[in-house]
Structure formats: C-alpha cells, structure tokens
Scaffold this motif. Structure first.
Motif, short mmCIF file in Angstrom:
data_model
loop_
_atom_site.label_atom_id
_atom_site.label_comp_id
_atom_site.label_asym_id
_atom_site.label_seq_id
_atom_site.Cartn_x
_atom_site.Cartn_y
_atom_site.Cartn_z
N VAL A 21 0.86 -1.19 0.00
CA VAL A 21 0.00 0.00 0.00
C VAL A 21 0.89 1.24 0.00
N ASN A 22 0.57 2.18 -0.87
CA ASN A 22 1.37 3.41 -1.01
C ASN A 22 1.09 4.35 0.16
N VAL A 23 2.11 4.61 0.97
CA VAL A 23 1.95 5.41 2.19
C VAL A 23 1.58 6.86 1.88
N ASP A 73 10.70 2.64 9.74
CA ASP A 73 10.99 3.92 9.08
C ASP A 73 9.72 4.67 8.69
N GLY A 74 8.55 4.09 8.97
CA GLY A 74 7.29 4.75 8.70
C GLY A 74 6.87 4.77 7.24
N LEU A 75 7.59 4.05 6.37
CA LEU A 75 7.33 4.10 4.94
C LEU A 75 6.42 2.98 4.44
N LEU A 76 6.33 1.88 5.17
CA LEU A 76 5.56 0.72 4.70
C LEU A 76 4.38 0.47 5.63
N PRO A 77 3.15 0.66 5.13
CA PRO A 77 1.97 0.35 5.95
C PRO A 77 1.88 -1.15 6.22
N GLU A 78 1.73 -1.51 7.47
CA GLU A 78 1.66 -2.92 7.86
C GLU A 78 0.28 -3.34 8.35
N ILE A 79 -0.46 -2.40 8.97
CA ILE A 79 -1.77 -2.73 9.55
C ILE A 79 -2.71 -1.54 9.35
N VAL A 80 -3.94 -1.85 8.98
CA VAL A 80 -4.99 -0.83 8.95
C VAL A 80 -6.18 -1.34 9.76
N GLU A 81 -6.96 -0.40 10.28
CA GLU A 81 -8.16 -0.77 11.03
C GLU A 81 -9.14 0.41 11.00
N TYR A 82 -10.41 0.09 11.17
CA TYR A 82 -11.43 1.14 11.27
C TYR A 82 -11.69 1.42 12.75
N LYS A 83 -11.74 2.73 13.07
CA LYS A 83 -11.95 3.12 14.47
C LYS A 83 -13.35 2.76 14.94
N ASP A 84 -14.35 2.98 14.09
CA ASP A 84 -15.74 2.85 14.51
C ASP A 84 -16.41 1.59 13.97
N HIS A 85 -15.67 0.52 13.93
CA HIS A 85 -16.19 -0.77 13.47
C HIS A 85 -15.96 -1.79 14.58
N PRO A 86 -16.88 -2.73 14.78
CA PRO A 86 -16.68 -3.72 15.86
C PRO A 86 -15.34 -4.45 15.77
N TRP A 87 -14.91 -4.81 14.54
CA TRP A 87 -13.60 -5.47 14.36
C TRP A 87 -13.29 -5.54 12.88
N PHE A 88 -12.45 -4.64 12.42
CA PHE A 88 -12.08 -4.61 11.01
C PHE A 88 -10.58 -4.32 10.94
N ILE A 89 -9.79 -5.37 10.64
CA ILE A 89 -8.34 -5.23 10.65
C ILE A 89 -7.77 -5.88 9.38
N GLY A 90 -6.84 -5.17 8.75
CA GLY A 90 -6.09 -5.73 7.64
C GLY A 90 -4.60 -5.68 7.96
N VAL A 91 -3.90 -6.75 7.67
CA VAL A 91 -2.46 -6.81 7.95
C VAL A 91 -1.71 -7.22 6.68
N GLN A 92 -0.54 -6.62 6.46
CA GLN A 92 0.24 -6.93 5.28
C GLN A 92 1.01 -8.24 5.43
N PHE A 93 1.23 -8.66 6.65
CA PHE A 93 2.00 -9.88 6.93
C PHE A 93 1.08 -11.09 7.06
N HIS A 94 1.67 -12.22 7.42
CA HIS A 94 0.91 -13.48 7.52
C HIS A 94 0.97 -14.01 8.95
N PRO A 95 0.08 -13.54 9.83
CA PRO A 95 0.12 -13.98 11.22
C PRO A 95 -0.20 -15.45 11.41
N GLU A 96 -0.89 -16.06 10.43
CA GLU A 96 -1.24 -17.48 10.56
C GLU A 96 -0.01 -18.37 10.65
#
Length: 542
Positions: A472-474, A493-516
C-alpha cells in the motif's frame, strides 16, 4: 549427540508423513528431548515459491525468509520450534549447488555424478546447522519408487551405515487399504512398498500403517514377518478425530516407546502429553460455534490455506468454540449479491493471493463487512483489497487499484522496488525473477498507541512474517485516514503500511503480513483469538 530419524512414504501420496513426523516429534518433546525437523523434497524447483497453490498447497515462510513446503507448518505447530532455511531443501537446490561448485572448479576437473557428489550434498544438508538437538527428524517427500527421490534414498542409506543403529533409524509410512468385498485389510501394498525400499538398500525399522480401522493381530504378525520388522514396530496409524489427537494416539500405539527402545533410551516413564489432552478437550467439546466465511481464490485445494485454517481453529481453541469454515470462491461474489453469500457468517476472512482474478469479489466482501459491521480480517492481499475498497467508496478515488493488475490512474497498491532488512537495503525490479524476490521473512512493525492492534498484542513492537511483492502506497495515508481508516502499524521507518483498522467498526483489521504462520494450538496467535472473539460476539447478537 544428535540422533536421526528418517521418515519415508510408500504406496500412495498424501498419507500424512508430515503430520506423523510432527506428532512423533511432539511425543519426543513430551519426554524432555530437544528436536529439530527437516523436509527433503525431490522436486526440481529450487523452492516452492513459484509453484501454484492449487497444485502444491501453501508456501510456508520462515523467520529467516525461506519459502518452504507446507509440512514445515505442521512441524512448527506441533513442536513450537521455529524452522529455518536449513530445514527444507529440494532436489533443485541440491543440483543447483552441485552445478555451482562444478562451475567454480571445486571438483578439480572430476566427472560430476549423482553418487557421490549429489548424495554428498544431501548428506551435508542433513547434518548441517545442528547444535545440541537430541533428535533430528528428516521427512523425505514423495513416495518410494519415484525416480526423483532415488538420490535422497541413497543418501539416507549411506547415512544409516555411517551413523550406525545407535544414531539413525528409518520409519516407513504405508497404507493398509480395506477391501469391502473381501471384508479385510490388505497387507500386500505394504509388502510391495517395503520391497521397493529394500531394493535401494534400506530396511525400515518401524512401519506406520495408515488405516481407517484397527489392525487385527494376524495382519500385524503377517506384516512383521514379510517386512522383516519386530511385531511391536508395526504401528497402527489410524484415522483420528482431530489432527491434535495424533500425538496422543501414536503414543497409545507405542510409537515413541519403540523409538526410545531402538536408541537404547529410557522409555518406562510416560511422556507428559497434558497440553495435547487440554487441546483435544477443547476441540472435541466446544461450548459454542462461529461461522467464518473465507473468501479466497484457491478454494479448489484447501491445502492452499492450511496454516490459515489451522490458525482459525486455534482462535476457536482460545475461545473454547468450534470454528466452522465456509469456503467461498471470490469470483462467486462478483456474480452474486454478497448479502446472499455472506449473510449467514459471523466473520469474514480474506486471505492472501496473487493476480487480478477474484480481486473484485474480495473488494465486495470488504464492502459488505464494513457496511454491515461484520468482523473482517484481511491478510496480505486481503488488506490491500480492503484499502482499495476504502479509497474507491469513501475517499473519492474511484479509479484506485493495484499496479499488480496493470497500469492504473491511482496506483494505491504498487510494486516495492526497495526496502530495508535490518541495515541492508534490498532492491528489486519488475523485470527480475519471480522466485525468492518478494519481501520475505520476519520484519518489525511499530503499533500506534491507542490502536486496537496495540491492545490485542499488548506491546509496541512486533515481528511478523511477510511474503508479498506489492505494498500500500503510504502517500495516500492522510487521505485514507480522513475517512476513518487508521494506519495502526507501520515499518520502523514509517514508509511501509503494515496494519490498517477502522476506528468505529466492531472489528475490522487488515495486515500486510501473515500472522497465521506463527499460530500454534498451544499458543494461538492474538489476532486470530481476538477475531474469533469478535465473531462470537456477533453470533450472540443475532
């Protein structure tokens, strides 16, 4: 002194050698021994990184950035021992190393042959990078009789002789099919499989006989007689109610006991399998159920998502609920109303993937989850599609897309050309090789204070495993955050987005890595635990 256990397979593929190896390692661990596990794959690819998931299953990535066979996932999930690059080798990598040595002149002008040069390289791999391990379990991929596996079998034959019985043994996993018209289990396939193994000079010490029913004593004696093994070393590898029951079942059949006897180790005291009993209790007697819709593009072979499905199960174990998975082809969502397909699920998972096919279906899944307050977990490609969905529908960027799909007016997701790995600058180009050129392995991520993920992890800095070529382009960060999407995890370094989430959502998270890839049944990954908790909350609200 490290002892080596070589695991081979016969009759047919998919008998579960990897699971059997991992379960045996878990039993040995429960006896207090330190284990290491390895996979020797006979195919000619240098690694599985460029192989189709629908043909080979998922690619498992280690902390040090190796793209490996999915069996290494079994190894880590059952033992908790982090795999390394030195724990998986293919025939392609062996031959590549031998040919590089030949080009350098390392063989001093000698004729390069399978024996000894290829087999010596295999033996070097097996014996390398070991310290104080009590056992090293080496699984040989494929089936005895495959032409590709012959150099590997020859190498372990040599190692058996060189190490001696006090340091080496061979376990052969085979099949006992039940013929309904005859009303009996047939031992002939096992006999032929062992004969094939004997033809290359290897006498198995233990036979693990896969069967869907108990093996009568008469058949067990027959196998022992015709295959030249001790009757107690004919182990029934029966179908289990859960893969997490396998260590318990194999101990009950005497597998780890016979291994200890072979190496003249104490065997009287039973191993401590209490954690496996606890896990099995939670798997077989859950207190509830949640349904997760997995929107993917490789659903024709579920091994494509092996670590993912197991990690979701681990999230269920942590919450003491059963996780029911509904596998949804992403292209189906491009043709049908998402509400029809996703209306009955308690959570939506969009996993990683490559290419444009099915991408619009994944974007529609993200839209449905955002608008209907359904817990959403996007991994790698799933995160990228969620960000594109936000850009198109909330941020006024209707042309937002990924350069992976071709030229774009708004390349919200683009090809990474360089990034930092520690103090090293890594560079890539669009015209370079595909194999081994992604951002691979464990990288640090800094979590924003006050974010949901900071609360879930309980720490400021995490290290997670990556496998991706696009990012994702920072530069769109401020525009996207104005919509309520928060960039809650960034590279140091703050250049690569790793995680996004919505503040006002019960649970909405996207991660660039593979936690599984780091989840285990006895140590579920916190993101999967939290995701299943959110899905459970939603199911109770319906």
């Amino acid at each position: 002194m490290t002892r080596f256990i070589f695991i081979t397979g016969g009759v047919v593929s998919s008998l579960g050698k990897g699971l059997a190896s991992a379960a045996l390692a878990a039993c040995l661990q429960a006896r207090g021994y330190k284990v290491r596990m390895r996979k020797l794959d006979p195919y000619l690819n240098v690694d599985p990184g460029t192989m189709s998931p629908t043909q080979h299953g998922e690619v498992y990535v280690t902390d040090d950035g190796a793209e490996t066979d999915l069996d290494l996932g079994h190894y880590e999930r059952f033992t908790g021992v982090s795999s390394r690059r030195s724990d998986n080798v293919t025939a392609g990598r062996i031959y590549k190393t031998v040919l590089e040595k030949e080009r350098r002149g390392d063989y001093l002008g000698g004729t390069v042959q399978v024996i000894p040069h290829v087999t010596d390289q295999i033996k070097t791999f097996v014996l390398s990078d070991l310290t104080d391990e009590d056992f090293c379990l080496c699984e040989i991929g494929g089936t005895v009789g495959d032409i590709e596996s012959l150099p590997f079998l020859e190498a372990i034959r040599q190692l058996n002789n060189e190490l001696g019985r006090e340091r080496a043994m061979v376990i052969h996993v085979t099949l006992l099919p039940y013929i309904p018209t005859a009303g009996e289990l047939k031992t002939k396939p096992t006999q032929h499989s062992v004969k094939e193994l004997l033809s290359v000079g290897i006498q198995p010490d233990i036979l693990m006989c896969r069967s869907d029913r108990p093996i009568p004593e008469g058949e067990r004696r027959k196998i022992a007689l015709f295959c030249n093994v001790n009757e107690k070393n004919v182990i029934a590898a029966l179908d289990a109610s859960s893969i997490y029951a396998v260590p318990i079942d194999y101990h009950a059949q005497g597998l780890d006991t016979q291994v200890c006897k072979h190496f003249h180790l104490p065997y009287e005291k039973a191993p401590d399998l209490s954690r496996w009993h606890t896990i099995l209790e939670r798997v077989t007697k859950p207190e509830g159920e949640v349904t997760i819709g997995v929107v993917g593009k490789y659903t024709s072979l579920l091994d494509s998502y092996k670590s993912l499905s197991e990690a979701l199960t681990h999230g269920g174990i942590a919450n003491n609920v059963k996780v029911k998975l509904e596998w949804i082809d992403a292209e189906q969502l491009e043709k049908e109303n998402p509400a029809t397909v996703l209306g009955g699920v308690d959570g939506i998972m969009v996993p990683g993937g490559f290419g444009e096919r099915g991408s619009e279906g994944k974007i529609r899944a993200a839209t449905f989850a955002r608008e209907n307050n359904v817990p959403y977990f996007g991994i790698c490609f799933g995160m990228q599609m969620a960000v594109i969905e936000c850009a198109r529908n909330l941020a006024g960027l209707p042309k937002a897309s990924s350069s992976e799909f071709g030229p774009s007016e708004t390349p919200l997701v683009g090809l990474m050309t360089e990034w930092l790995r520690g103090n090293e600058l890594v560079k890539r180009s669009a015209s370079g090789d595909l194999g081994g050129t992604m951002r691979l392995g464990a990288y640090e991520c800094h979590l924003e204070e006050g974010s949901r993920v900071r609360q879930i992890y309980g720490t400021e800095v995490i290290r997670e495993r990556h496998r991706h070529r696009y990012e994702v382009n920072v530069h769109y960060k401020d525009q996207l955050e104005a919509t309520g999407l928060r960039f809650s995890g960034l590279s140091p370094d703050g250049l690569l987005p790793e995680i996004v989430e919505y503040k006002d959502h019960p649970w909405f998270i996207g991660v660039q890595f593979h936690p599984e890839l780091k989840s285990k049944p006895f140590d579920p990954h916190p993101l999967f635990t939290s995701f299943i908790t959110a899905a459970l909350t939603k199911s109770r609200l319906v």
